[in-house]
Write a protein that holds these residues in place. Structure first.
Motif, PDB file in Angstrom:
ATOM      1  N   UNK A 182       1.271   2.861   2.814  1.00 33.75           N
ATOM      2  CA  UNK A 182       1.002   1.978   1.680  1.00 33.75           C
ATOM      3  C   UNK A 182      -0.473   1.995   1.314  1.00 33.75           C
ATOM      4  N   UNK A 184      -2.239   4.602   1.450  1.00 32.69           N
ATOM      5  CA  UNK A 184      -2.385   5.838   0.687  1.00 32.69           C
ATOM      6  C   UNK A 184      -2.011   5.616  -0.771  1.00 32.69           C
ATOM      7  N   UNK A 185      -1.194   4.585  -1.030  1.00 33.61           N
ATOM      8  CA  UNK A 185      -0.850   4.271  -2.419  1.00 33.61           C
ATOM      9  C   UNK A 185      -1.753   3.165  -2.955  1.00 33.61           C
ATOM     10  N   UNK A 186      -2.834   2.914  -2.263  1.00 37.86           N
ATOM     11  CA  UNK A 186      -3.827   1.976  -2.776  1.00 37.86           C
ATOM     12  C   UNK A 186      -3.593   0.531  -2.394  1.00 37.86           C
ATOM     13  N   UNK A 206       9.003  -5.296   4.308  1.00 37.64           N
ATOM     14  CA  UNK A 206      10.329  -4.867   3.848  1.00 37.64           C
ATOM     15  C   UNK A 206      10.756  -3.559   4.505  1.00 37.64           C
ATOM     16  N   UNK A 207       9.923  -2.492   4.435  1.00 33.80           N
ATOM     17  CA  UNK A 207      10.342  -1.255   5.102  1.00 33.80           C
ATOM     18  C   UNK A 207      10.525  -1.427   6.608  1.00 33.80           C
TER      19      UNK A 207
ATOM     20  N   UNK B  84      -8.486   7.339  -2.381  1.00 39.32           N
ATOM     21  CA  UNK B  84      -7.038   7.429  -2.146  1.00 39.32           C
ATOM     22  C   UNK B  84      -6.263   7.659  -3.436  1.00 39.32           C
ATOM     23  N   UNK B  85      -6.828   7.231  -4.576  1.00 41.60           N
ATOM     24  CA  UNK B  85      -6.158   7.507  -5.850  1.00 41.60           C
ATOM     25  C   UNK B  85      -6.403   8.945  -6.276  1.00 41.60           C
ATOM     26  N   UNK B  89      -1.600  11.169  -0.933  1.00 42.20           N
ATOM     27  CA  UNK B  89      -1.003  11.668   0.309  1.00 42.20           C
ATOM     28  C   UNK B  89       0.445  11.195   0.428  1.00 42.20           C
ATOM     29  N   UNK B  91       3.373  11.016   2.980  1.00 43.01           N
ATOM     30  CA  UNK B  91       3.590  11.132   4.419  1.00 43.01           C
ATOM     31  C   UNK B  91       4.899  11.830   4.739  1.00 43.01           C
ATOM     32  N   UNK B  96      10.834   6.063   4.078  1.00 41.22           N
ATOM     33  CA  UNK B  96      10.812   4.825   4.854  1.00 41.22           C
ATOM     34  C   UNK B  96       9.738   3.846   4.400  1.00 41.22           C
ATOM     35  N   UNK B  97       8.981   4.204   3.357  1.00 42.07           N
ATOM     36  CA  UNK B  97       7.958   3.288   2.875  1.00 42.07           C
ATOM     37  C   UNK B  97       8.421   2.536   1.629  1.00 42.07           C
ATOM     38  N   UNK B  98       9.622   2.845   1.125  1.00 35.56           N
ATOM     39  CA  UNK B  98      10.109   2.185  -0.097  1.00 35.56           C
ATOM     40  C   UNK B  98      10.351   0.712   0.182  1.00 35.56           C
ATOM     41  N   UNK B  99      10.004  -0.148  -0.760  1.00 33.61           N
ATOM     42  CA  UNK B  99      10.177  -1.575  -0.488  1.00 33.61           C
ATOM     43  C   UNK B  99      10.570  -2.388  -1.704  1.00 33.61           C
ATOM     44  N   UNK B 106       8.930   0.499  -7.573  1.00 32.86           N
ATOM     45  CA  UNK B 106       8.354   1.161  -6.412  1.00 32.86           C
ATOM     46  C   UNK B 106       7.406   2.285  -6.841  1.00 32.86           C
ATOM     47  N   UNK B 109       4.064   1.029  -7.962  1.00 33.54           N
ATOM     48  CA  UNK B 109       3.181   0.343  -6.994  1.00 33.54           C
ATOM     49  C   UNK B 109       1.775   0.953  -6.970  1.00 33.54           C
ATOM     50  N   UNK B 110       1.702   2.284  -6.869  1.00 35.57           N
ATOM     51  CA  UNK B 110       0.399   2.961  -6.830  1.00 35.57           C
ATOM     52  C   UNK B 110      -0.402   2.722  -8.113  1.00 35.57           C
ATOM     53  N   UNK B 113      -1.755  -0.717  -8.385  1.00 36.02           N
ATOM     54  CA  UNK B 113      -2.919  -0.944  -7.525  1.00 36.02           C
ATOM     55  C   UNK B 113      -4.188  -0.371  -8.135  1.00 36.02           C
ATOM     56  N   UNK B 144      17.249   1.363  -2.183  1.00 34.43           N
ATOM     57  CA  UNK B 144      17.984   1.397  -0.919  1.00 34.43           C
ATOM     58  C   UNK B 144      19.421   1.877  -1.085  1.00 34.43           C
ATOM     59  N   UNK B 162       0.197   8.309  -9.416  1.00 36.17           N
ATOM     60  CA  UNK B 162      -1.227   7.971  -9.398  1.00 36.17           C
ATOM     61  C   UNK B 162      -2.050   9.094 -10.026  1.00 36.17           C
TER      62      UNK B 162
END
Lengths: 268, 287
Positions: A182, A184-186, A206-207, B84-85, B89, B91, B96-99, B106, B109-110, B113, B144, B162
């Motif tokens: 996260x 990495x997504x800012x 959540x994840x 980071x923008x 990256x 991973x 598994x990072x979706x929320x 989702x 999100x980037x 930010x 999900x 991004x």
């Protein structure tokens, strides 16, 4: 960063303390706690501290590791000490402005209270430092087994405990990974007020929950594939057996507790 | 060629100052050029993941420097989020990072930010979704309830949205079936062709790297083992195999042919190239 958390980590070793039966160790700790709460005055606290020191020396757990484990509770210790210092009735230490609120009794109570919490935590830490989580849950399973007659699900309880312990490192690792992803997504976890920071944790929580449920599901399937069906008729790989040393240890702690009760009545 | 990222004498030590201290990356120099697809190979534990987490400042070098467009990314640590923008990256197992509640949110999100306005976010989300082949109607669904392959696309889109100058993908095809693999790689190639952005592709599948990368860097035991074009790297196939890395099947065939006295070159890594060489040897006949 997160990996540095000490959670009653086990220090492998082969000392008299490590070799004791885990059930004996749990009973000793229970007796130790009872004794600690009977302690009333300098002599009895000194005796308790001495007992703990001897046990730690025998276990060869470095004192540094013991005090590192105390770090998170220092604030609580300090808080109770300060509270006792100022809010115990009795004779004031002096007539000076601030010292007027501090009483002699308060100072003693504050010191004893802090000492009691520290000794309590160090004693229980010694148990988890010298006993592997598996041995600990096995011991609980065995110690609580009389409750099975009351239909209390002892085996299920200890199984849940050992699973929880086993998954702590996994989940910590997972949390680290999700936080990095996260970031990495800012995602920004470091700035903003309390509410903003709490909200910023959502993309991590959540994840994490989703993966915890997925892992639980997979684990349940894997256990069923290996024909797990609860504690009924299940035999243990490592059968716990009491040895002479265990009897001696329990007897020693029983004597300690009795001595503390006597000392308490003498007002020492 | 203009460098976009320059890694200089990078060393990263985990658990420094404890008995468990070890160098995950040691004295590594590497330059990434603008507009190329760089493949990074190496087996598990060779330092690939540690290396790429330095590129966007998730890890701080124990020693050495990372330059993005000529500036040390740690020059002003407070601006590390901007890095980071610029270096996106993705991973390993990014699904598994979706929320969020919907795929759209989702992916957004980037960009959100980054502090962009709604219109810009909307454009980026739709473009990124299209780039990874997600149909419009998926955008309003919950991430999900998607399949594994689609979840991964959503996660990759979340980074593409991004619009980073450098897109870094750590094993983007791990755990997918061959068709899913090819689809994702095809989309990454297409993304690169359309935008001309720099892409860094980390993988341990030789075939994948051979077919997609312009240049390859091989890591072994925390160090840079070799660097060059695919033919330069696969010409040293025996060295690769000695450190436990696989080479493309076609390269193996070429090596075996060489051993039997057929004068093909060993730097081939595509079936087409090998066929062309064999045809040339047979005097232009059909084989």
């Amino acid at each position: 960063m997160l990996k540095d958390i000490t959670l009653g980590q086990y220090f492998p070793g082969d000392t008299p303390v490590h070799r004791l039966d885990p059930r004996a160790k749990i009973l000793c700790v229970v007796l130790y706690i009872v004794a600690l709460f009977c302690a009333k005055w300098v002599i009895s606290y000194a005796l308790m501290a001495l007992v703990l020191c001897v046990c730690v020396l025998f276990s060869r757990v470095p004192f540094r590791a013991m005090s590192r484990g105390l770090r998170p509770v220092y604030i609580i210790v300090l808080f109770t000490a300060v509270m006792n210092l100022f809010f115990t009735a009795g004779t004031p230490v002096s007539d000076l402005p601030v010292l007027r609120h501090i009483t002699v009794e308060g100072a003693y109570t504050a010191g004893f209270m802090a000492l009691r919490v520290i000794l309590l935590i160090m004693g229980t830490f010694l148990l988890t430092y010298t006993t592997s989580p598996i041995a600990l849950t096995d011991a609980l399973d065995s110690l609580l087994s009389p409750l099975k007659k009351l239909r209390f699900p002892v085996h299920e309880l200890t199984l849940m405990m050992s699973l929880a312990l086993r998954f702590i490192p996994t989940l910590i690792e997972e949390t680290d990974k999700i936080i990095s992803a996260q970031k990495a997504r800012g995602a920004d976890f470091e700035s903003g007020g309390l509410i903003r920071r709490a909200k910023a944790l959502l993309p991590v929580l959540v994840p994490l929950f989703v993966s915890a449920f997925r892992r639980a599901d997979e684990l349940a399937t894997a256990m069923e594939c290996r024909c797990y069906h609860g504690g009924e008729g299940r035999t243990a790989l490592h059968v716990l057996r009491f040895a002479a040393a265990d009897g001696v240890a329990i007897a020693a702690f029983a004597v300690l507790t009795a001595a503390m009760i006597v000392l308490r009545n003498l007002g020492w | 060629m203009e460098p976009v990222l320059r890694i200089e004498q990078l060393t990263h030590t985990y658990s420094a100052g404890t008995p468990f201290c070890r160098n995950a990356v040691e004295g590594l120099d590497l330059t990434v050029y603008r507009g190329e697809i760089l493949g990074i190979m190496g087996h598990t534990g060779s330092g690939k993941s540690t290396l790429i987490q330095h590129l966007n400042g998730l890890l701080k070098p124990t020693q050495g420097h990372i330059y993005l467009n000529g500036r040390d990314i740690w020059e002003t640590p407070s601006r590390i989020r901007q890095v980071r923008f610029q270096v996106g990256l993705v991973f390993q197992y990014p699904e598994y990072q979706l929320f969020e509640e919907t795929v759209y949110r989702d992916i957004a999100f980037g960009p959100r930010n980054m502090g962009l306005d709604e219109a810009d976010i909307d454009r980026r989300v739709r473009q990124a979704a299209a780039a990874v082949g997600l149909p419009e109607e998926v955008l309003e669904r919950s991430p999900f309830e998607l399949s594994g392959g689609q979840k991964r696309r959503v996660a990759i889109a979340g980074v593409i949205a991004m619009e980073p100058e450098v897109l870094v993908l750590d094993e983007p095809t791990a755990g997918l079936d061959p068709r899913g693999r090819e689809a994702i790689l095809g989309q990454i190639r297409e993304y690169h062709r359309q935008r001309g952005n720099t892409v860094i592709l980390v993988s341990h599948s030789m075939e994948e790297i051979a077919r997609n990368a312009d240049r390859i860097a091989v890591l072994s035991a925390a160090r840079l083992l070799m660097e060059g074009t695919p033919s330069e790297v696969f010409a040293r196939a025996d060295e690769l195999m000695r450190v436990g890395l696989d080479v493309p099947q076609v390269t193996k065939v070429a090596l075996a042919l060489q051993k039997r006295g057929v004068p093909v070159r060993s730097d081939v890594y595509t079936a087409e190239e090998l066929r062309r060489q064999i045809r040339a040897l047979r005097g232009g006949g059909v084989c």
